[in-house]
Design an enzyme around this catalytic site. Sequence first.
Site, mmCIF file in Angstrom:
data_model
loop_
_atom_site.group_PDB
_atom_site.id
_atom_site.type_symbol
_atom_site.label_atom_id
_atom_site.label_comp_id
_atom_site.label_asym_id
_atom_site.label_seq_id
_atom_site.Cartn_x
_atom_site.Cartn_y
_atom_site.Cartn_z
ATOM 1 N N HIS A 1 7.624 42.543 36.652
ATOM 2 C CA HIS A 1 8.833 43.314 36.991
ATOM 3 C C HIS A 1 8.467 44.648 37.632
ATOM 4 C CE1 HIS A 1 11.331 40.468 34.945
ATOM 5 N NE2 HIS A 1 10.583 40.561 33.873
ATOM 6 N N ASN B 1 25.115 35.846 28.170
ATOM 7 C CA ASN B 1 24.168 36.284 29.182
ATOM 8 C C ASN B 1 24.406 37.740 29.577
ATOM 9 O OD1 ASN B 1 21.901 35.630 30.610
ATOM 10 N ND2 ASN B 1 22.803 33.771 31.444
ATOM 11 N N CYS C 1 5.192 35.955 34.639
ATOM 12 C CA CYS C 1 6.286 35.121 35.147
ATOM 13 C C CYS C 1 6.093 34.966 36.650
ATOM 14 C CB CYS C 1 7.621 35.802 34.794
ATOM 15 S SG CYS C 1 9.083 34.777 35.096
HETATM 16 N N1 GLN Z 1 8.870 28.988 38.017
HETATM 17 C C1 GLN Z 1 9.763 30.091 37.980
HETATM 18 C C2 GLN Z 1 9.255 31.201 38.873
HETATM 19 O O1 GLN Z 1 8.100 31.406 38.968
HETATM 20 C C3 GLN Z 1 9.952 30.611 36.581
HETATM 21 C C4 GLN Z 1 10.965 31.739 36.506
HETATM 22 C C5 GLN Z 1 11.336 32.190 35.113
HETATM 23 O O2 GLN Z 1 10.696 31.881 34.142
HETATM 24 N N2 GLN Z 1 12.409 32.950 34.975
HETATM 25 O O3 GLN Z 1 9.999 31.902 39.494
HETATM 26 ZN ZN ZN Z 2 9.436 33.559 33.245
#
Ligand code: GLN
Ligand code: ZN
Length: 786
Positions: free
Chosen positions: A726, A146, A758
Amino acid sequence: MIFKDTKSSVGQLISNNLHTMVQSAILGFPRIGPNRELKKTTEAYWKGKVSVEELFKVGKELRAANWKLQKEAGVDIIPSNDFSFYDQVLDLSLLFNAIPERYAKYNLAPIDTFFAMGRGLQKSATETSAAIDVTALEMVKWFDSNYHYVRPTFSHSTEFKLNGQKPVDEFLEAKELGIQTRPVLLGPVSYLFLGKADKDSLDLEPLSLLEKLLPVYAEVLSKLKQAGATEVQLDEPTLVLDLPQEAQQAIKKAYQFFASKASSLPEITLASYFGTVVPNLNALKGLPVAALHFDFVRAPEQFDDVVSIVGDKQKLSVGIIDGRNIWKNNFAKSSEFVKKAIEKLGADRVIVATSSSLLHTPVDLENESKLNPVIKDWFAFATQKVKEVVIVSKNVSGKNVSAELEANAKSVAARAASDITNNPAVKKRVAAIDAKMAQRAAPFDERLIEQQKSLKLPLFPTTTIGSFPQTRDIRINRNKFAKGTISAEEYEKFINAEIETVIRFQEEIGLDVLVHGEPERNDMVQYFGEQLNGYTFTVNGWVQSYGSRYVRPPIIVGDLSRPKPMSVKESVYAQSITTKPVKGMLTGPVTCLRWSFPRDDVEQKTQAYQLALALRDEVNDLEAAGITVIQVDEPAIREGLPLRAGAERDDYVFWAADSFRVATSGVRNSTQIHSHFCYSDLDPNHIKALDADVVSIEYSKKDDPNYIAEFKDYPNHIGLGLFDIHSPRVPSKEEMIHKIETILKDYPASKFWVNPDCGLKTRDWAETKLSLTNMVDAAKYFREQY
Ligand code: GLN
Ligand code: ZN
């Protein structure tokens, strides 16, 4: 000498060796400090709150403390140059002057050029200096860990030359403290192989730069020798990958080059880790280096093969203390292993070592005040591992460490027999998993009809990935609840109000499948881990992920099970206040596993199936409570893929998907299962194997028509992320329309979902509102077209 032949029995060899101390070695120590001192100072430096002198002073103190700690523990071979203010690979790019012109042109101080390459730099113009605006170099995962390194980026104009002498300075710093160290550098072949060509030089093959790089490497090595270094550790972890022929040749060439200058260079230990080198054994055979290091924690099976190529005078460094996990070593087992090496090579040619750098483990177990003492006794963090290396080396050298051995055997036995570790009911349930449990009742086409009937979604359905802005207010209230300063009822009221805000907003802008926003979650793995039996948590177990970002992985200590529902309450509340479908939101088995420290006493796949069963119960409970859409996130599914092609990788591809299906296949056909992945070069076949009804994939930065084409035949439904979460930047409706248009050239509209990359937890509300409104408007535009 006359008796040599008659005395060559193995037993005699060992008893002769009893007087020779087997050396102990550490490949690298965490640099973040026991209390995240490095993070605090670097971030303060970036904000202009501390001076560069102060920054350097803290770096120096951290290095000194690490060396002293290892010295006092009795380690023979202590690393230097394992320190970095950001990343050890980026250190080399600065050292060798592999600095793209877009950074070099600003003529910043070396440390600032270094940070600009690592994290980008934006600065407005002042009276004395022009404005600066440059993005960071690419950041890539360090093998299957990681940790992320900053990718060396070369162009035709890259001119290698020594730019400073960090390894020498740090060697001398230790020497001044009376500590002789073994400087560590990433080896030349791995350094180039892990790099890439810059945008302006795409035809450049990084390995073709080897000949230019080697003399500069040799220059720094010879400076080290002049400074008094007798040995160096050169890491070539790429040796555990499927190396192309050119890279294998490059290894030979590089180390033969160093050998040709042997008299002016320190002795070289060539280190590999994170897997077996056997497929690249030819590259290592006969290599003129003083010592070879292998990772026998990850790949004990390579022992016979690698020992067979150790030359008559070469030493073998036996990586036997796990650098990637937090479990106490089993001294008896490790000693047996090392003794096998001693039998073959003699004690003077064997070194006991950590399997890899300890960078991947938390600093010190002593800092953990809240751990159950029973469980705490099973762990060893970096500081404890240093002592373990010394104890094993003493033990195999015939020194008396019986007290340590006894305590260790007791602890190992206690863990194996503990009912925290073992839950017979869980074991039984995992053993009873059958193929039927991993299969939905009907194929996708049939499920789709029933889902359309019950959900009645429009074409281009819109949704988000789960989290909404995690405001300061949310964090404050969560902390208050954790500390007990607000009651459970007060906290629930607060969370419900947050959920309501998120639901109302989504209704207002016209999203189709809503989410509750995840305000109750600190972290997508920890939140579930805290509710499962078999997990434990640290208060200070930080591990560097990249730059100044550290993570604190939960630890899987035993068989995993779910005592009660984990997310039903929040989802049910959210669904109760709206007529639109609300998605239940869970973290998948592979992601829970990959973002934790796993157990080392059962296979990872067993742990994944245990998690899968716990999640299956949760999925079924959500359905029973009236939730008709359930998302199970698997952003870590790609990173678990074994580094090499072969049986282990094939096995992973199967169980990763299978455990997801075990978690999600207990529902009715009309319940829609979603999954989500952050972008990571996903193979459509691996995704297909999950058989989720809808998947969402991070996509906005990908910008690659071939990638869409790869998904053309994907049978189920897909949402390719339309904007980067981001960045605070708000994409316009037109921009997203354009993106969708491009995608629809290759992808059928009937299967396409509209969503961001995301979750939105790191964004603020202002940006979130604008971006999502534009996104929903873009979907509406297409609905009118089709
Ligand atoms: N469900 C999570 C969120 O929206 C997914 C996060 C991720 O994929 N790292 O924060
Ligand atoms: Zn994600």
